[in-house]
Scaffold this motif. Sequence first.
Motif, PDB file in Angstrom:
ATOM      1  N   LYS A   1       0.819  -1.225   0.000  1.00 27.53           N
ATOM      2  CA  LYS A   1       0.000   0.000   0.000  1.00 27.53           C
ATOM      3  C   LYS A   1       0.848   1.268   0.000  1.00 27.53           C
ATOM      4  O   LYS A   1       0.371   2.339  -0.383  1.00 27.53           O
ATOM      5  CB  LYS A   1      -0.974  -0.006   1.178  1.00 27.53           C
ATOM      6  CG  LYS A   1      -0.335  -0.161   2.531  1.00 27.53           C
ATOM      7  CD  LYS A   1      -1.366  -0.565   3.582  1.00 27.53           C
ATOM      8  CE  LYS A   1      -0.714  -0.908   4.893  1.00 27.53           C
ATOM      9  NZ  LYS A   1      -1.565  -1.663   5.794  1.00 27.53           N
ATOM     10  N   ARG A   2       2.120   1.153   0.370  1.00 33.18           N
ATOM     11  CA  ARG A   2       3.005   2.341   0.357  1.00 33.18           C
ATOM     12  C   ARG A   2       3.373   2.751  -1.058  1.00 33.18           C
ATOM     13  O   ARG A   2       3.789   3.886  -1.289  1.00 33.18           O
ATOM     14  CB  ARG A   2       4.278   2.045   1.160  1.00 33.18           C
ATOM     15  CG  ARG A   2       4.042   1.846   2.660  1.00 33.18           C
ATOM     16  CD  ARG A   2       5.268   1.301   3.341  1.00 33.18           C
ATOM     17  NE  ARG A   2       5.647  -0.004   2.800  1.00 33.18           N
ATOM     18  CZ  ARG A   2       6.652  -0.743   3.259  1.00 33.18           C
ATOM     19  NH1 ARG A   2       7.381  -0.292   4.261  1.00 33.18           N
ATOM     20  NH2 ARG A   2       6.914  -1.916   2.716  1.00 33.18           N
TER      21      ARG A   2
ATOM     22  N   CYS B   1      -6.200   0.498  -1.442  1.00 35.09           N
ATOM     23  CA  CYS B   1      -6.250   1.635  -0.518  1.00 35.09           C
ATOM     24  C   CYS B   1      -4.850   2.233  -0.395  1.00 35.09           C
ATOM     25  O   CYS B   1      -3.857   1.530  -0.556  1.00 35.09           O
ATOM     26  CB  CYS B   1      -6.742   1.119   0.833  1.00 35.09           C
ATOM     27  SG  CYS B   1      -6.447   2.215   2.211  1.00 35.09           S
ATOM     28  N   SER B   2      -4.779   3.517  -0.134  1.00 36.78           N
ATOM     29  CA  SER B   2      -3.497   4.150   0.205  1.00 36.78           C
ATOM     30  C   SER B   2      -3.652   4.816   1.566  1.00 36.78           C
ATOM     31  O   SER B   2      -4.759   4.945   2.089  1.00 36.78           O
ATOM     32  CB  SER B   2      -3.099   5.193  -0.848  1.00 36.78           C
ATOM     33  OG  SER B   2      -3.984   6.300  -0.804  1.00 36.78           O
ATOM     34  N   MET B   3      -2.542   5.263   2.135  1.00 35.77           N
ATOM     35  CA  MET B   3      -2.579   5.868   3.468  1.00 35.77           C
ATOM     36  C   MET B   3      -3.417   7.151   3.495  1.00 35.77           C
ATOM     37  O   MET B   3      -3.898   7.566   4.546  1.00 35.77           O
ATOM     38  CB  MET B   3      -1.156   6.142   3.946  1.00 35.77           C
ATOM     39  CG  MET B   3      -0.358   4.857   4.136  1.00 35.77           C
ATOM     40  SD  MET B   3       1.355   5.156   4.553  1.00 35.77           S
ATOM     41  CE  MET B   3       1.979   3.470   4.599  1.00 35.77           C
ATOM     42  N   GLN B   4      -3.616   7.772   2.334  1.00 40.80           N
ATOM     43  CA  GLN B   4      -4.387   9.019   2.280  1.00 40.80           C
ATOM     44  C   GLN B   4      -5.861   8.814   2.621  1.00 40.80           C
ATOM     45  O   GLN B   4      -6.547   9.766   2.980  1.00 40.80           O
ATOM     46  CB  GLN B   4      -4.279   9.636   0.879  1.00 40.80           C
ATOM     47  CG  GLN B   4      -2.919  10.211   0.557  1.00 40.80           C
ATOM     48  CD  GLN B   4      -2.876  10.677  -0.889  1.00 40.80           C
ATOM     49  OE1 GLN B   4      -2.935   9.861  -1.806  1.00 40.80           O
ATOM     50  NE2 GLN B   4      -2.814  11.967  -1.091  1.00 40.80           N
ATOM     51  N   LEU B   5      -6.344   7.584   2.484  1.00 38.52           N
ATOM     52  CA  LEU B   5      -7.772   7.331   2.709  1.00 38.52           C
ATOM     53  C   LEU B   5      -8.199   7.720   4.124  1.00 38.52           C
ATOM     54  O   LEU B   5      -9.367   8.051   4.354  1.00 38.52           O
ATOM     55  CB  LEU B   5      -8.088   5.858   2.443  1.00 38.52           C
ATOM     56  CG  LEU B   5      -9.569   5.464   2.454  1.00 38.52           C
ATOM     57  CD1 LEU B   5     -10.354   6.211   1.372  1.00 38.52           C
ATOM     58  CD2 LEU B   5      -9.737   3.955   2.280  1.00 38.52           C
ATOM     59  N   ALA B   6      -7.263   7.707   5.057  1.00 39.49           N
ATOM     60  CA  ALA B   6      -7.585   8.074   6.446  1.00 39.49           C
ATOM     61  C   ALA B   6      -8.149   9.491   6.537  1.00 39.49           C
ATOM     62  O   ALA B   6      -8.949   9.804   7.425  1.00 39.49           O
ATOM     63  CB  ALA B   6      -6.341   7.944   7.323  1.00 39.49           C
ATOM     64  N   GLY B   7      -7.763  10.359   5.608  1.00 39.98           N
ATOM     65  CA  GLY B   7      -8.256  11.746   5.628  1.00 39.98           C
ATOM     66  C   GLY B   7      -9.537  11.956   4.849  1.00 39.98           C
ATOM     67  O   GLY B   7     -10.106  13.047   4.855  1.00 39.98           O
ATOM     68  N   ALA B   8     -10.010  10.909   4.181  1.00 40.83           N
ATOM     69  CA  ALA B   8     -11.164  11.061   3.296  1.00 40.83           C
ATOM     70  C   ALA B   8     -12.446  11.412   4.055  1.00 40.83           C
ATOM     71  O   ALA B   8     -13.278  12.166   3.560  1.00 40.83           O
ATOM     72  CB  ALA B   8     -11.374   9.785   2.484  1.00 40.83           C
TER      73      ALA B   8
END
Length: 253
Positions: free
Chosen positions: A53-54, A87-94
């Motif tokens: 995912k990174r 998924c990428s780590m950015q999804l946490a901010g979605a």
Amino acid sequence: MGKIIAIVNQKGGVGKTTTAINLAAAVGKAGKRCLLIDLDPQGNATSGVGIDKRTVKLSTYELLLGQASFEQVCVHTPYLNLDVLPCSMQLAGAEVELVDMERRKNRLRAALANARSQYDFLFIDCPPSLGLLTLNALCAADTVIVPIQPEYFALEGLSQLTGTLRRIRQQDNPPLELEGVLFTMFDGRLNLTQQVAGEVKRFFPRKVFATTIPRSVRLSEAPGFGQPICYYDGGSRGAAAYDALAAELLQHH
């Protein structure tokens, strides 16, 4: 048109992602075209099929925000009939970014409009919460699978989730149905397991899968190798259970 199934439980650690990965792989192995959609910011469904995912450039984050199309995000896996929207780590901010957007609960439904005709089944792995990401999944889905561990706290969570499904049906997605409740980490020798299973079957007659998923070391090991259980150890109890679940699902449809 492909059937969209959201795999949902607001409680973590109940085998939700394990079910999303292994059911999608088992149905694919049975000859149906499957898409696995990783909507959990932890990204375990992505890494569970061997994708780092990174290194993901375009993901379900860009898909939800309208910055990339389904075709741009979709990744083929080495497994039979199985593609993934990683998924990428950015999804946490979605969740925060979606709050101010138009049709914020229907972003995923719109993004998958063209994808449905390309697959027989689309499985959504949801985060362990009832926030905007999960609401997007429920508004896009035709049915819901609820994995639960047979313990008393599971009954409380199931009641809360049932209320959420009722509200979604009333306000956003009237055809949404409960596909079934799935017992995971199941040990039929325990009295507590039998008691909870009996209660759930009483509340949801004809909506509890006959297949149960046992506790399994091999099931726990498989994600570390980026492989669904049917490819990691096809002769294991876990693989047999998900093959049986896939057969039960296909029999329903």
